[in-house]
Design an enzyme around this catalytic site. Sequence first.
Site, PDB file in Angstrom:
ATOM      1  CB  CYS A   4      -0.936  -0.006   1.199  1.00 42.78           C
ATOM      2  SG  CYS A   4      -0.069   0.161   2.779  1.00 42.78           S
ATOM      3  CB  ALA A  32       3.811  -0.566   2.460  1.00 42.85           C
ATOM      4  NE  ARG A  84      12.053  -2.114   1.998  1.00 44.45           N
ATOM      5  CZ  ARG A  84      12.400  -2.288   0.714  1.00 44.45           C
ATOM      6  NH1 ARG A  84      11.762  -3.184  -0.024  1.00 44.45           N
ATOM      7  NH2 ARG A  84      13.363  -1.589   0.164  1.00 44.45           N
ATOM      8  CG  HIS A 120       8.109   4.497  -3.535  1.00 45.14           C
ATOM      9  ND1 HIS A 120       8.017   3.586  -4.571  1.00 45.14           N
ATOM     10  CD2 HIS A 120       8.264   3.764  -2.404  1.00 45.14           C
ATOM     11  CE1 HIS A 120       8.115   2.368  -4.088  1.00 45.14           C
ATOM     12  NE2 HIS A 120       8.257   2.450  -2.778  1.00 45.14           N
TER      13      HIS A 120
END
Length: 550
Positions: free
Chosen positions: A68, A71, A102, A203
């Site tokens: 999403c 995230a 991650r 991002h």
Amino acid sequence: MVDEKDKIGSMDSLVTELQEFRKEIMTKYPKKVGKKRAKSIVVSNPDNPPEIQANVRTVPGIITQRGCTYAGCKGVVLGPTRDIINITHGPIGCGFYSWLTRRNQTLPVDENDSNFITYCFSTDIQDSNIVFGGEEKLKQAIREAYELFHPHTIAIFSTCPVGLIGDDVHRVARHMMEEIGGGINIFGFSCEGYRGVSQSAGHHIANNGLFKNLIGRNDEIRGSLEYRVNLLGEYNIGGDAFELERIFEKCGINLVATFSGNSTIQKFENAHTADLNMVMCHRSINYVAEMMETAFGIPWIKVQPIGASSTAKMLRKIAQYFGEKKLVDRVEEVIAEEMVEVGEACKEARKHTTGKLAMLFVGGSRAHHYQDLFEELGMTTIAAGYEFGHRDDYEGRRVIPNIQIDADSRNIEEITVTKDATRYNPRKTEEELKELEANGMEFNEYHGLMKQMERGALVIDDLSHYEMDKLIERYHPDVFCAGIKEKFCVQKMGVPLKQLHNYDSGGPYAGFKGAINFYRDIEMIVSASIWKELKAPWESEVHIEATFVY
């Protein structure tokens, strides 16, 4: 159908097979869905990359591997920074989901250097907060975080419920900066999970926030004045950034900031003092590269230090950019030294990897970059794609002017960046840039994944679970690279899966030593006989198939 691979032989004979496979898959979808889905599955042509549909909403009912917007913002871009307290404003599940998944690593300078990566900060909003609002709870969380840790910076990340009830994290941030005082920097991100079609929107939102709230806040020149660079889109998964830092230091290159592996607030604030930006993951960080060029005059180039040859190419690009014989000679010395061990490891691994088949369905850049490593191993990538790529990630930046802005993209704030009144300083003159370009250096350019793919290979955006099943059933690759959502499904089919979102327990895979690690891991994976003992359900059980009648 394990023997299918042996019958195929060469890539040339695969072309017709893959085209037929694409047609077969489309017939299994309802007509309307199949028509839309077909635009996201294309046959690669590196000489003239075909148009692919990307960055569009996943069709309801299709099992996607995407993440999403939250995230992408908190988990990917801001998460690896060790001395910033990242508070998730939302239910505890969202904060837990993005906590250490991650495998971002960091290395504090000493015991007094802050490291908050190991903590999970969340407001843990409850039903009552949904009804009455959660801003007061957020304020209390910020007070508590400050009393416990006294950070220099706190970031707040909105989740879906927060956007739905209308909590204003930006207003809370301003209020708490005034209340706490002392120069603390607090800012928020409107990165609700639903704000974009995937983590890519997160991002973009994170890039905007970095530029508005961190980059350029400290003009102090730190470190050497020579060969100052930033590395954008490297998140230190499995220690990748440590290996790249080692190489840069060995070459005498001053790495000012990494966005955002092994990073700190101070590095972000000083990033504008570098003389060259290098973009590793194009999708997650190209916005910052463009903004820094506009505001401060720092040019950017695309690099991919995944694979020994690609790492050497990156170092030579840096040396070419600065144009000093001292650096050029040192870079060549380092490459020659490092490639001895790399060559030996690759030669040994190729005994078991040559001719094997790979598939890569990963985010950002990895479905592209890791093809370099597989090429070095003598392996062929017959299918690849991104979870959250845009058309320019596939076809190259040349198509950007032709990409239509849709309603989902308009959910993301577009900030206006202009030349900084006092600090804009072009690092190269127009004449110097043209000379470098004439000698093969490319600025502000990325040719995309398809330019490197084998002719006739399948390129699939936002791979569905059904498509993944059928790819494996038909071609039974020797290694399938994806993420945790796919891992156990694939392995139950008798195919080894290598996670490239977090490397499982492996890494680093960047740079020269990273290449050696990857060679050995893939050699071990494709040589393991246990996979031959596993049978997919369709190989051992009777199953029923049906087709839609409309």
